[in-house]
Design an enzyme around this catalytic site. Sequence first.
Site, PDB file in Angstrom:
ATOM      1  N   LEU A  19     -10.175 -29.664  32.232  1.00 14.11           N
ATOM      2  CA  LEU A  19     -10.619 -29.975  32.408  1.00 14.11           C
ATOM      3  C   LEU A  19     -11.763 -29.881  34.386  1.00 14.11           C
ATOM      4  CD1 LEU A  19     -11.998 -34.055  32.951  1.00 14.11           C
ATOM      5  CD2 LEU A  19     -11.259 -32.882  34.664  1.00 14.11           C
ATOM      6  N   ASP A  21     -13.651 -29.467  37.808  1.00 17.11           N
ATOM      7  CA  ASP A  21     -15.512 -29.774  38.845  1.00 17.11           C
ATOM      8  C   ASP A  21     -15.938 -31.386  37.880  1.00 17.11           C
ATOM      9  OD1 ASP A  21     -14.753 -27.700  40.016  1.00 17.11           O
ATOM     10  OD2 ASP A  21     -16.275 -27.496  40.276  1.00 17.11           O
ATOM     11  N   SER A  82     -20.571 -25.989  37.402  1.00 18.89           N
ATOM     12  CA  SER A  82     -21.324 -26.492  38.085  1.00 18.89           C
ATOM     13  C   SER A  82     -22.545 -26.879  38.471  1.00 18.89           C
ATOM     14  CB  SER A  82     -20.753 -26.388  39.569  1.00 18.89           C
ATOM     15  OG  SER A  82     -18.790 -26.844  39.293  1.00 18.89           O
ATOM     16  N   ASP A 157     -24.114 -23.524  41.975  1.00 20.62           N
ATOM     17  CA  ASP A 157     -23.659 -24.760  42.386  1.00 20.62           C
ATOM     18  C   ASP A 157     -25.223 -26.140  42.753  1.00 20.62           C
ATOM     19  OD1 ASP A 157     -21.565 -24.314  40.973  1.00 20.62           O
ATOM     20  OD2 ASP A 157     -20.564 -24.076  43.646  1.00 20.62           O
TER      21      ASP A 157
END
Length: 472
Positions: A19, A21, A82, A157
């Site tokens: 795991l 962001d 992300s 992102d």
Amino acid sequence: MARTRWRMGFHLMPPVGWLNDPNGLCQFRGTYHVFHQYSPDWPAPNAPRGWGHFTSEDLVHWRHHGMAIAPDTPEEATGSYSGCAVLMPGAASDGGDRLRLYYTGNVKEPGDFDYIRTGRRATQILIESDDAMSLGSKRVILRNEDYPSDCTCHVRDPKVWRDDDRWWMILGARDTSDRGIILLMSSEDGVAWTVADELRSSEPFGYMWECPDRIVLDGRTYLSFCPQGMEGLPWANGVRDQSGYVPLPEGSDLNTPGISIDTGAFRRWDAGFDFYAPQTFVDESGRTVLIGWMGMPEAPFESAPDGLPWCHCLTVPRVLTRLDDGAIAQTPVPELERLREAEELLIAPGTMVFSGQRADIELTGIEGPLRLTLDGGLEIAFDGHELSCTFTEGACALGAGRTRRALPLDRMGDLRVLVDGSAVEIFAEGGRAVMSTRWFPVADALSVTIEGTCASARAWRMGDGMTGSVDA
């Protein structure tokens, strides 16, 4: 036994695999959603990385739903990276609100490339959903050729919001001069985007700015971002990747023409060993809540001992509050207190032993220097000038290569320490000073020793908020 001891009860962690962001944070129709970078096949080489998904009704009890977004299209062959969640208001006759998820599809082409200026595709992708659980088809909205010519292949992102009847997006980027920048994009419908501006600092501040976020507290706008290439700065502890925020001038926003990023005002979110890539959202009660990754992209210490079938966790949700000097305080969401079990009274100075490795420790009315020691090896200390977190000599197994972190602090009237298996979060002086670290205790019971003077020292054993998983 260690595998059970190091699992966490109120920090979000993967049932299996890797795991990192936090992504797509939101509260949608009353339910909290935390998506996150996820690789359930870790540590297998080149394990696919997409988005995992947690849900909760109360920010305390969580369920994991496995892989939500898989890297299953050519535009994200190397990973579904992300991104954010945006609520789309809708009429009740049309089923009400919808959810949009924006994220970066990453592709590294095979061949002899540097993957900075050549060989990488950074594609922004949009998915819509009626219920935040069943996700619609993927739509490509931005490709490399849509970015300014002075950008490298590192653009990622997205964080999206609506203001002045327009949609706005910020993207973290690296320019061809190897300076970190923020791309500001504009759209009428949140689908077709154009470049509105490039946000820069007057002086170089790292070579890449990733995980950007826009935060508004009491009318003041802040830019949160993660600059890479910071290891040479005196406060960086030799660590390449940092995470912090910059207040914008009063009355301005990221879409204010001519805005410049004053990196001289940069403040770290967290001065501990394990914190990166935070993301915020505003919940239905109006609170701004932050969750970060308790890990680092290139940590100079162990992320997880060999043999664990999982790696990393997220911080507890933190409520953000603007302070008088423009700094931001962070405190655990009060809902977390529902996990407190029978209260135990600590008389300082003194030592107490808890069964298990979960505790919420709270000290108030602190006078003068203070030291709180966990398991005889992790010292949290205030000496009148700084707050420090130190793994003592001989406690190398606890820290797995971590040593000492400190930050300036001229007063500490209160201290709260959350201990949860292999995670420790430290909040001092009303959340003005925050430090987070992973650790790997070897004892079955948690010992807490306090040296110093305080008006009140209380501690609670903490329950388990992980209610289930579809892929455990």
